[in-house]
Design an enzyme around this catalytic site. Structure first.
Site, PDB file in Angstrom:
ATOM      1  N   ASN A 152       2.015   1.957   3.106  1.00  0.00           N
ATOM      2  CA  ASN A 152       2.897   1.082   3.192  1.00  0.00           C
ATOM      3  C   ASN A 152       4.331   1.028   2.587  1.00  0.00           C
ATOM      4  OD1 ASN A 152       1.125   0.632   1.087  1.00  0.00           O
ATOM      5  ND2 ASN A 152       2.175  -0.833   0.186  1.00  0.00           N
ATOM      6  N   ALA A 199      -3.326  -9.437   9.986  1.00  0.00           N
ATOM      7  CA  ALA A 199      -2.718 -10.237  11.191  1.00  0.00           C
ATOM      8  C   ALA A 199      -1.000 -10.355  10.786  1.00  0.00           C
ATOM      9  CB  ALA A 199      -3.243 -11.612  11.261  1.00  0.00           C
ATOM     10  N   CYS A 326       3.398  -6.126  -2.417  1.00  0.00           N
ATOM     11  CA  CYS A 326       2.248  -6.937  -3.170  1.00  0.00           C
ATOM     12  C   CYS A 326       2.660  -7.256  -4.437  1.00  0.00           C
ATOM     13  CB  CYS A 326       0.942  -6.477  -2.698  1.00  0.00           C
ATOM     14  SG  CYS A 326       0.550  -6.455  -0.978  1.00  0.00           S
TER      15      CYS A 326
HETATM   16  N1  PLP Z   1      -3.292  -2.524   3.057  1.00  0.00           N
HETATM   17  C1  PLP Z   1      -2.100  -2.317   3.086  1.00  0.00           C
HETATM   18  C2  PLP Z   1      -1.661  -1.049   3.666  1.00  0.00           C
HETATM   19  C3  PLP Z   1      -1.026  -3.102   3.005  1.00  0.00           C
HETATM   20  O1  PLP Z   1       0.270  -3.005   3.180  1.00  0.00           O
HETATM   21  C4  PLP Z   1      -1.426  -4.641   2.633  1.00  0.00           C
HETATM   22  C5  PLP Z   1      -0.527  -5.605   2.530  1.00  0.00           C
HETATM   23  O2  PLP Z   1       0.436  -5.591   1.648  1.00  0.00           O
HETATM   24  C6  PLP Z   1      -2.881  -4.722   2.386  1.00  0.00           C
HETATM   25  C7  PLP Z   1      -3.986  -3.777   2.676  1.00  0.00           C
HETATM   26  C8  PLP Z   1      -3.406  -6.223   2.122  1.00  0.00           C
HETATM   27  O3  PLP Z   1      -3.231  -7.073   3.186  1.00  0.00           O
HETATM   28  P1  PLP Z   1      -3.514  -8.688   3.106  1.00  0.00           P
HETATM   29  O4  PLP Z   1      -2.351  -9.256   2.985  1.00  0.00           O
HETATM   30  O5  PLP Z   1      -4.001  -9.124   4.699  1.00  0.00           O
HETATM   31  O6  PLP Z   1      -4.810  -8.889   2.384  1.00  0.00           O
END
Ligand code: PLP
Length: 375
Positions: A152, A199, A326
């Site tokens: 990400n 999603a 995040c």
């Molecule tokens: N995995 C990756 C690679 C992400 O980029 C993210 C969100 O930033 C997540 C997991 C977590 O996803 P969710 O927001 O649906 O819990």
């Protein structure tokens, strides 16, 4: 001129119109999908149609889909200690996890026996270490390997089929977080034992995601959320039909438009990096020599601080990220860049731009104009 420019699709994508339409249609149906009366059956149909759309779109006809509140919950559902390797019939008690995986995977598991698998300076997982760890403990058939597909932060893509071969030969299981990969890259021959999706990364609503797993490879003996037995006992709670409908519609459109969109976004990203390089030849683009998602650029200009750069871009109406979205809001050191061996002072300046379906040349020009003010 756009009032605001959004270059943070890896954090979350704007909602696609198709997803909005599907969600509005699902709002017209009122039954509980577990009820056997007509409204219940109508709701069940929305959910099962969505499941089929997702399976077809991904080309994974045999995977079971468990809808969850997002990828974080999907990972926790799989990694909290309630799964069995279907071939060895042994409960899974050991985790080998890539050091550059998302914190949702690194923090979601409940295993005590955990080993981190490193990445090289390009962000690619160390297959040699993976092989060694799988053979050394003699517990491969009780082990699950967790390696994300596309990162990400950097967009670096892992060699999924090579990882699969190593894991398969050892008799272990593989889960891959394909949150950033799906909708941006074809799955091709990749077919992990389990994958997780979200999603809101593909233009659907936040708060809905899925765990997909191959029942010939693993079974979920104990769900994370237990109660009414929905989702075949893997995730209790009345299904979120509105979110599920929006998720399937968004994913379908993302996959259908992917070849055209990614070609276009790859050209915009490359043009952006080329202009950046002309302005500052000392710019460091992380993972530039590895296969990368075409929409992502993670870079640092020596001597700049990400927090200051973010604020200046924001003043110009441009949304980008520093490090992992995040944890944005609090700008903290990136564990991904640290795993790649990037020096802490350079990593402190790391910015991530991530393009999506609404990005155009005007956005790239505005980005460059804004960056040129301070770089
Ligand atoms: N995995 C990756 C690679 C992400 O980029 C993210 C969100 O930033 C997540 C997991 C977590 O996803 P969710 O927001 O649906 O819990």
């Amino acid at each position: 001129m756009k009032p605001r420019i959004y270059c943070d699709y890896n954090a979350t994508s704007p909602l696609r119109q198709t997803a909005k339409d599907a969600m509005l249609a699902a709002m017209e149906v009122d039954g509980n999908p577990s009820s056997i009366h007509a409204p219940g059956r109508a709701t069940r149909r929305i959910i099962e149609d969505a499941r089929q759309t997702i399976r077809d779109g991904l080309g994974l006809p045999n995977h079971i889909i468990v809808f969850t509140s997002g990828a974080t919950e999907a990972l926790a559902t799989l990694l909290h200690g309630g799964i069995v390797n279907a071939r060895s019939k042994k409960p899974v008690s050991r985790l080998l996890i890539c050091a550059a995986d998302h914190v949702a995977a690194l923090e979601a598991h409940s295993f005590d026996d955990v080993i981190k698998i490193g990445v090289d300076e390009h962000g690619i997982v160390d297959l040699g270490q993976l092989r060694t760890e799988l053979s050394d403990a003699g517990k491969a058939d009780e082990t699950i390997v967790c390696v994300h597909g596309a990162n990400n932060e950097t967009g670096v893509c892992q060699p999924l089929t090579d990882i699969e071969t190593v894991v398969e030969e050892a008799g272990a299981l593989l889960v891959s977080d394909l949150v950033q990969w799906v909708g941006r890259r074809a799955l091709g021959a990749a077919n992990p034992d389990a994958i997780v999706l979200s999603a809101h990364k593909v233009g659907g609503p936040a708060g809905i995601g899925a765990l997909l797993y191959n029942p010939a490879r693993l079974s979920i003996e104990r769900g994370l959320i237990r109660g009414g037995g929905q989702e075949k006992g893997a995730r209790a709670g009345t299904e979120n039909r509105i979110g599920i409908a929006g998720f399937a519609a968004a994913l379908n459109e993302a996959i259908e438009t992917m070849p055209r969109d990614m070609l276009r976004l790859g050209a915009l990203r490359d043009a952006f990096e080329a202009k950046l390089f002309v302005m500052r030849p000392d710019v460091e683009v992380f993972g530039a020599s590895a296969p990368r998602l075409p929409n992502t650029s993670c870079f640092a200009i020596p001597g700049t601080k990400a927090a200051t750069a973010l604020m200046q871009l924001d003043l110009d109406g441009i949304a980008v990220s520093s490090g992992a979205a995040c944890s944005s809001g609090k700008v903290k050191a990136s564990h991904v860049l640290a795993a790649m061996g990037v020096a802490a002072d350079l990593a402190e300046g790391a910015l991530r731009i991530s393009f999506g379906f609404d990005t155009d040349e005007e956005d790239v020009a505005a980005l460059i104009a804004s960056i040129s003010k301070w770089c």
